[in-house]
Scaffold this motif. Sequence first.
Motif, PDB file in Angstrom:
ATOM      1  N   SER A 109       0.846  -1.201   0.000  1.00  0.00           N
ATOM      2  CA  SER A 109       0.000   0.000   0.000  1.00  0.00           C
ATOM      3  C   SER A 109       0.878   1.246   0.000  1.00  0.00           C
ATOM      4  N   LEU A 110       0.270   2.373  -0.364  1.00  0.00           N
ATOM      5  CA  LEU A 110       0.994   3.645  -0.376  1.00  0.00           C
ATOM      6  C   LEU A 110       0.511   4.507   0.779  1.00  0.00           C
ATOM      7  N   SER A 111       1.424   5.236   1.392  1.00  0.00           N
ATOM      8  CA  SER A 111       1.030   6.128   2.475  1.00  0.00           C
ATOM      9  C   SER A 111       1.766   7.454   2.344  1.00  0.00           C
ATOM     10  N   LEU A 112       1.206   8.485   2.957  1.00  0.00           N
ATOM     11  CA  LEU A 112       1.833   9.797   2.973  1.00  0.00           C
ATOM     12  C   LEU A 112       2.709   9.921   4.212  1.00  0.00           C
ATOM     13  N   GLN A 113       3.926  10.378   4.015  1.00  0.00           N
ATOM     14  CA  GLN A 113       4.874  10.514   5.122  1.00  0.00           C
ATOM     15  C   GLN A 113       5.629  11.828   5.006  1.00  0.00           C
ATOM     16  N   ILE A 114       6.077  12.346   6.149  1.00  0.00           N
ATOM     17  CA  ILE A 114       6.983  13.497   6.175  1.00  0.00           C
ATOM     18  C   ILE A 114       8.391  12.944   6.347  1.00  0.00           C
ATOM     19  N   LEU A 115       9.235  13.183   5.357  1.00  0.00           N
ATOM     20  CA  LEU A 115      10.596  12.633   5.386  1.00  0.00           C
ATOM     21  C   LEU A 115      11.632  13.737   5.545  1.00  0.00           C
ATOM     22  N   GLU A 116      12.704  13.400   6.249  1.00  0.00           N
ATOM     23  CA  GLU A 116      13.875  14.262   6.284  1.00  0.00           C
ATOM     24  C   GLU A 116      14.800  13.818   5.144  1.00  0.00           C
ATOM     25  N   THR A 117      15.665  14.715   4.723  1.00  0.00           N
ATOM     26  CA  THR A 117      16.577  14.403   3.613  1.00  0.00           C
ATOM     27  C   THR A 117      17.395  13.154   3.900  1.00  0.00           C
ATOM     28  N   ALA A 118      17.794  12.963   5.167  1.00  0.00           N
ATOM     29  CA  ALA A 118      18.629  11.818   5.543  1.00  0.00           C
ATOM     30  C   ALA A 118      17.933  10.477   5.309  1.00  0.00           C
ATOM     31  N   GLN A 119      16.612  10.482   5.167  1.00  0.00           N
ATOM     32  CA  GLN A 119      15.875   9.235   4.954  1.00  0.00           C
ATOM     33  C   GLN A 119      15.727   8.880   3.476  1.00  0.00           C
ATOM     34  N   ILE A 120      16.266   9.746   2.613  1.00  0.00           N
ATOM     35  CA  ILE A 120      16.099   9.568   1.171  1.00  0.00           C
ATOM     36  C   ILE A 120      17.436   9.211   0.531  1.00  0.00           C
ATOM     37  N   ASP A 121      17.448   8.162  -0.263  1.00  0.00           N
ATOM     38  CA  ASP A 121      18.675   7.735  -0.940  1.00  0.00           C
ATOM     39  C   ASP A 121      18.888   8.587  -2.193  1.00  0.00           C
ATOM     40  N   LEU A 122      19.676   9.653  -2.042  1.00  0.00           N
ATOM     41  CA  LEU A 122      19.889  10.571  -3.158  1.00  0.00           C
ATOM     42  C   LEU A 122      20.851  10.003  -4.203  1.00  0.00           C
ATOM     43  N   ASN A 123      21.430   8.822  -3.911  1.00  0.00           N
ATOM     44  CA  ASN A 123      22.246   8.141  -4.924  1.00  0.00           C
ATOM     45  C   ASN A 123      21.390   7.288  -5.856  1.00  0.00           C
ATOM     46  N   ASP A 124      20.131   7.093  -5.463  1.00  0.00           N
ATOM     47  CA  ASP A 124      19.200   6.362  -6.312  1.00  0.00           C
ATOM     48  C   ASP A 124      18.544   7.366  -7.265  1.00  0.00           C
ATOM     49  N   PRO A 125      18.671   7.175  -8.580  1.00  0.00           N
ATOM     50  CA  PRO A 125      18.165   8.155  -9.548  1.00  0.00           C
ATOM     51  C   PRO A 125      16.685   8.486  -9.375  1.00  0.00           C
ATOM     52  N   ASN A 126      15.843   7.460  -9.144  1.00  0.00           N
ATOM     53  CA  ASN A 126      14.409   7.707  -8.992  1.00  0.00           C
ATOM     54  C   ASN A 126      14.103   8.512  -7.737  1.00  0.00           C
ATOM     55  N   SER A 127      14.739   8.123  -6.636  1.00  0.00           N
ATOM     56  CA  SER A 127      14.514   8.852  -5.384  1.00  0.00           C
ATOM     57  C   SER A 127      14.975  10.299  -5.524  1.00  0.00           C
ATOM     58  N   LYS A 128      16.095  10.484  -6.208  1.00  0.00           N
ATOM     59  CA  LYS A 128      16.617  11.851  -6.385  1.00  0.00           C
ATOM     60  C   LYS A 128      15.647  12.699  -7.222  1.00  0.00           C
ATOM     61  N   LEU A 129      15.078  12.095  -8.262  1.00  0.00           N
ATOM     62  CA  LEU A 129      14.111  12.812  -9.098  1.00  0.00           C
ATOM     63  C   LEU A 129      12.867  13.201  -8.298  1.00  0.00           C
ATOM     64  N   HIS A 130      12.382  12.256  -7.471  1.00  0.00           N
ATOM     65  CA  HIS A 130      11.211  12.547  -6.635  1.00  0.00           C
ATOM     66  C   HIS A 130      11.527  13.665  -5.649  1.00  0.00           C
ATOM     67  N   PHE A 131      12.729  13.601  -5.081  1.00  0.00           N
ATOM     68  CA  PHE A 131      13.144  14.624  -4.114  1.00  0.00           C
ATOM     69  C   PHE A 131      13.204  16.003  -4.784  1.00  0.00           C
ATOM     70  N   GLN A 132      13.780  16.051  -5.970  1.00  0.00           N
ATOM     71  CA  GLN A 132      13.920  17.324  -6.689  1.00  0.00           C
ATOM     72  C   GLN A 132      12.577  17.872  -7.171  1.00  0.00           C
ATOM     73  N   ALA A 133      11.596  16.967  -7.344  1.00  0.00           N
ATOM     74  CA  ALA A 133      10.278  17.397  -7.817  1.00  0.00           C
ATOM     75  C   ALA A 133       9.358  17.829  -6.664  1.00  0.00           C
ATOM     76  N   SER A 134       9.858  17.714  -5.451  1.00  0.00           N
ATOM     77  CA  SER A 134       9.051  18.100  -4.288  1.00  0.00           C
ATOM     78  C   SER A 134       8.797  19.603  -4.288  1.00  0.00           C
ATOM     79  N   THR A 135       7.578  20.005  -3.964  1.00  0.00           N
ATOM     80  CA  THR A 135       7.198  21.421  -4.031  1.00  0.00           C
ATOM     81  C   THR A 135       6.926  22.043  -2.664  1.00  0.00           C
ATOM     82  N   HIS A 136       6.770  21.216  -1.625  1.00  0.00           N
ATOM     83  CA  HIS A 136       6.363  21.720  -0.316  1.00  0.00           C
ATOM     84  C   HIS A 136       7.252  21.144   0.789  1.00  0.00           C
TER      85      HIS A 136
END
Length: 504
Positions: free
Chosen positions: A392-419
Motif C-alpha cells: 500500500s501507499l502512504s503519505l509521510q513526512i521525510l527528512e533528507t537523511a531518509q532519502i537515498d539521493l544516490n538512487d536516480p528515482n529517489s533523487k528525481l522525486h526529491f527534486q520534484a518536491s514542491t512543499h
Amino acid sequence: MNTDLKSKILAQGMNPDTVDQQIQYFKTGFPFLKITAPATPGNGIKVLTETELAHFTQNYSEKASKIDVVKFVPASGAASRMFKDLFTFLEGDGDLSKSAFVQKFISNLPKFAFYTDLDNSLKSKGSSIQTCLEAGHYQKLIQELLSEEGLGYGNLPKGLLRFHAYPGENRTPAHEHLVEGLQYGIGKDNTVRIHFTVSPEHESKFKEEVTKIIPELKSASGVEFEVTYSLQKKSTDTIAVTMENEPFEEEDGSLLFRPAGHGALLENLNDIKADLIFIKNIDNVVPDRLKAPTKSYKMAIAGLLLEVQEKVFDAIRGLDSGIDKDSVGIAIQVYNDALGGKIPTQISSGSLEEVGSFLKEKLNRPIRVCGMVKNTGEPGGGPFWIEEKDGSLSLQILETAQIDLNDPNSKLHFQASTHFNPVDLVCGTKDYQGNSFDLMKFRDMQTGFITEKSKSGRDLKALELPGLWNGAMAGWNTLFVEVPLITFNPVKTVNDLLRDEHQG
C-alpha cells in the motif's frame, strides 16, 4: 552483551535490551524509505478553496466547545544556537568589521523586543546600551545579553525570550502561544488547554512566566486556561558510541547517554488524553497583526480532521456490524477518497473478507492533518508518497537523511518536491470507541537518525529516535493541506527577529 556492560547500563537506569538494539542500529544503519512520488497539490496535498476553507472552519467552530482540545508545544530546547554568531564574536577581538551578522545585530538593537530589558540590565551596573555603543564596547553589551550575570539569553529556552514588542508590553513565545490559544484552542468548558514540554532546568521559569500572563488574558477574554508541563523522559535517552560502534565511556567509566531528538517526545504526546491535539513549535509565532491566517487555517485543518474522522468511524462501525458488499464498499470509498489511501492489487483482488480485514486495520489508526507550505529553500522535512511493506501507499513526512539521493528515482522525486513541513499538525489520537490509541505502536523504529558529534575532544556517534512528525507517526493516517507561507515564521537566529513578520 557482556556482564560488565550490562551492569553499567542497569546502574544508569536504562534497559539493556533497548540499549543493545540501539548499538545494533549504529552497526547496521537505517534503511532508506522507498519513495514513489512527492506529495504535490492534487496528488497528496489538498489545496482548500475559499468555500472549503469556510466550511471546515465552521465545522470546527460548531464542534470545538464539545470536545477536549489541547495545544502541544515542544519547548525544551535551549536558544543557544540562536546566538551562535554572537558567541563567536565574544570569543574574538571585538572587531565589528569582521562580522556582518553582528554589525546587523548592533545597528538594529532598538528593533529588538528585549532592548529595554538589556538597557535596564546594563543601567543596574552603571552602564547603558548607549554608552556601550559610544565607547565601542560591543562585547560588553553582548555579554550582558547572553551571560547568566545579565539577561541569560544564551542559556534560556526560546520560549522565554522577548520576541515581539507591543505598546506597554514585550511578549515571549510562551505568551504568544497563550494568546494564539484564545483564537482557535478554546475547547470544552470554555477552556484553553496548552501543554509545554520543557527541560528540568527551565520548568520553574516557564511556570513563573505563564503564571504572570494568565490573569490578564483570563480577565480580558473570560476564558479559562489550563497549562500543563512535561519533561523529556530520561528513559528515552539513547546510548552514544565511538566511531567504532563501541559504547562511549566518560572519564569516570560511566556510559554516555544523550537526548534522542524530538522523537523522544512521542511518549509525552502519548500521555495527552484529548479529542484533538494541535502541535506547533515554540518559535513559530507572530505578532497579533499577523495572526488571522494562522487562526483561519488552524481551524480549517481541525475541521477537516473532524469531518474525515467521523467518516472513518462510521466505516469501521459498518465493518464491525458485518463485512458485506455494502460495508466494504463504504470503507473503500472512505479509505480512497477521504484518506487518499491506495489499496494494493493483491488485496483488492482478494475475498470480501480479506479486503474488509485490510480496511479495518488501515482505518483504525490515529489520524493527523499536516499543514504544508511551499518550499522556499528552508531546511526541513518534506511530504512524500511511500510504498509500505504490504504494497500500500502512504503519505509521510521525510527528512533528507531518509532519502537515498544516490538512487536516480529517489533523487528525481526529491527534486520534484514542491512543499515542506512547517510543523503545523492537528491530531486525532482516539479510536472509534473513544479510547486513546497507544501511539508507541504506530512508530517505525527503522526510521531513526545517526549523527556525528563530539564530547571532550573525542568524536562520537549519536542516535536520534524516529522524529515526532516523521517515523514516530509513520503508522498514522495522514492528510496534507497547503497552508500560507505567512503561517510559518521560525526564529533560527536572533537576527530573524528583525524580519517584518516579527516586528510589531
